[in-house]
Write a protein that holds these residues in place. Structure first.
Motif, PDB file in Angstrom:
ATOM      1  N   GLU A 183      10.729  74.781  36.055  1.00  0.00           N
ATOM      2  CA  GLU A 183      10.953  74.844  34.572  1.00  0.00           C
ATOM      3  C   GLU A 183       9.455  74.602  33.892  1.00  0.00           C
ATOM      4  O   GLU A 183       8.633  74.242  34.635  1.00  0.00           O
ATOM      5  N   MET A 207       6.220  83.419  27.259  1.00  0.00           N
ATOM      6  CA  MET A 207       7.176  82.521  28.184  1.00  0.00           C
ATOM      7  C   MET A 207       8.335  83.178  28.606  1.00  0.00           C
ATOM      8  O   MET A 207       9.020  82.943  29.800  1.00  0.00           O
ATOM      9  N   GLU A 208       8.765  84.139  27.911  1.00  0.00           N
ATOM     10  CA  GLU A 208       9.945  84.926  28.410  1.00  0.00           C
ATOM     11  C   GLU A 208       9.686  85.897  29.766  1.00  0.00           C
ATOM     12  O   GLU A 208      10.652  86.242  30.361  1.00  0.00           O
ATOM     13  N   HIS A 209       8.433  85.949  30.162  1.00  0.00           N
ATOM     14  CA  HIS A 209       8.139  86.804  31.425  1.00  0.00           C
ATOM     15  C   HIS A 209       7.247  86.121  32.230  1.00  0.00           C
ATOM     16  O   HIS A 209       6.816  86.686  33.271  1.00  0.00           O
ATOM     17  N   LYS A 226       8.019  86.771  35.768  1.00  0.00           N
ATOM     18  CA  LYS A 226       8.539  87.971  36.373  1.00  0.00           C
ATOM     19  C   LYS A 226       7.199  88.465  37.056  1.00  0.00           C
ATOM     20  O   LYS A 226       5.896  88.128  36.702  1.00  0.00           O
ATOM     21  N   SER A 275       7.392  73.606  30.139  1.00  0.00           N
ATOM     22  CA  SER A 275       7.481  73.417  28.707  1.00  0.00           C
ATOM     23  C   SER A 275       5.872  73.498  28.227  1.00  0.00           C
ATOM     24  O   SER A 275       5.276  73.369  28.876  1.00  0.00           O
ATOM     25  N   ASP A 310       5.530  82.120  22.694  1.00  0.00           N
ATOM     26  CA  ASP A 310       7.188  82.499  22.958  1.00  0.00           C
ATOM     27  C   ASP A 310       7.133  83.505  23.712  1.00  0.00           C
ATOM     28  O   ASP A 310       7.913  83.707  24.758  1.00  0.00           O
ATOM     29  N   ILE A 311       6.652  84.824  23.447  1.00  0.00           N
ATOM     30  CA  ILE A 311       6.970  86.034  24.116  1.00  0.00           C
ATOM     31  C   ILE A 311       6.550  85.974  25.426  1.00  0.00           C
ATOM     32  O   ILE A 311       6.928  86.610  26.331  1.00  0.00           O
TER      33      ILE A 311
END
Length: 398
Positions: A377, A339-341, A344, A379, A336-337
């Motif tokens: 996107e 996925m946030e980046h 970037k 998943s 999850d951590i």
């Protein structure tokens, strides 16, 4: 103007940049009944007026200077203590002091202005040729409060100035760095293309297996280097303000373009199975080269991070409104951590040896999608990970 004079002018400007200063000086004179009040910059060898309110024609204006040894502020600078005199002639300490005698003073109050880091800036002072009742807790407290307020504003202004200078320096450094990256990336294209051409020529010749393997390695490496260069150039272009440039065509042969990318990556990953399904019923308005770059980034990412020995699936679909491109691989769930980046720049997450890169691929892909009015996107589950590009098939649709 010398550096020292420039610094003093900056101090004068800083004090006069405080909107409340003139109000403070007005309150000081009206509350005490004294005719002259000022904010002074005091150093070991200079006394300079920064802001002034003069109702007794003392004659000083901002930027004017007194000889430091002739002022009581010279003593305040040394001990950081206020000096308050109701009536000079009746004061045991200052009755015969040279400063009141020189300037014709009978009442005097001066409070140090101390900056947050402990530096002595100067004084908030008031004088008058007549006596005044100022040596009391209320007046001294008011002066200290105003001195602290001036110090607060000076500290804030200095902090802003330092931040702005730091920002300008960082912006200049970043621009030079990105210009260097862009120039370097551009200059690398020619030698990489030359190596690729040589490798392709060698592979067309009857070669020993060992030489053929070496030529294949060279060709595969140039493919990866070219992708890295493209990403670097696009990143530098985006950061320098140009953004991702597009050259759209109304009916790009998208299926052929994507199949070409698949063929190239099958050469690099001969042990992996890439299964592609196309259902394109509507022509797509896009930049084919950019879509190929985006797809190459997504497919390379799936092959690199997907579970070995498993199949990578590519599903392509278009109708009257949308174009969709899905790249799916089997493997561990993306944390999850991470996925946030993912999208970037320079975000790579946890990579295995041999899988390191610049971390620009997904960022550039997302920028290409955005330039087409679309999105990417992602998943991810414990079974599979899927990246999906969705964008309008017609220019201008969102």
């Amino acid at each position: 103007m010398s550096v020292l004079e420039a610094n003093f002018q900056a101090d004068i400007d800083a004090v006069n940049g405080i909107e409340a200063v003139q109000s403070i000086l007005e309150v000081v004179t009206r509350t005490t009944g004294m005719g002259f009040s000022a904010v002074a910059r005091v150093t070991p060898d200079r006394w300079i007026t920064c802001a002034v309110r003069d109702e007794v024609d003392f004659g000083l204006k901002p930027g004017d200077e007194l000889v430091i040894e002739t002022t009581i502020c010279h003593e305040i600078r040394q001990n950081h203590q206020p000096v308050v005199i109701d009536h000079v002639a009746a004061d045991e300490v200052y009755a015969n002091h040279h400063t009141p005698a020189m300037y014709g003073l009978q009442s005097y109050i001066s409070v140090p202005i101390m900056l947050k880091d402990g530096r002595f800036f100067g004084t908030l002072c008031a004088i008058d040729p007549k006596p005044a009742k100022i040596n009391n807790p209320e007046t001294i407290g008011m002066f200290k409060l105003f001195a602290d307020l001036i110090a607060f504003y000076l500290d804030a202004a200095e902090q802003v100035a330092r931040s702005q200078a730091r920002l300008r320096e960082e912006q200049e450094t970043a621009e030079l760095r990105e210009q260097f990256i862009a120039i370097l990336g551009h200059d690398l294209r020619n030698p990489v293309a030359a190596i690729s051409n040589v490798a392709q020529l060698l592979l067309r010749m009857p070669l020993e297996d060992r030489v053929k393997r070496l030529a294949t390695i060279a060709q595969d490496s140039t493919y990866r280097i070219k992708g890295l260069i493209d990403n670097i150039l696009d990143f530098a272009s985006g950061r320098l303000g140009g953004g991702i440039s597009l050259s759209r065509k109304n009916s790009e042969p998208v299926e052929d373009i994507l199949n070409h990318v698949i063929a190239e990556l099958r050469l690099i990953w001969p042990e992996r199975v890439i299964e592609a399904k196309f259902n394109i019923t509507e022509a797509v308005n896009c930049d084919g080269t950019r879509i190929a770059q985006l797809f190459s980034n997504l497919l390379s990412n799936a092959l690199t991070h997907g579970q070995k020995g498993t199949q990578v699936n590519v599903d392509v679909f278009s109708d009257g409104e949308d174009f969709k491109l899905c790249v799916t691989n089997s493997g561990k769930k993306i944390p999850d951590i991470a996925m946030e980046h993912l999208f970037k720049p320079f975000a790579r997450g946890s990579v295995a040896p041999g899988q390191q890169g610049l971390g620009l691929g997904l960022f550039i892909s997302a920028e290409i999608a955005r330039a087409h009015g679309g999105t990417i996107e992602v998943s991810s589950s414990d079974v599979k990970t899927c990246f999906t590009l969705q964008m309008p098939v017609k220019y201008g649709l969102v």
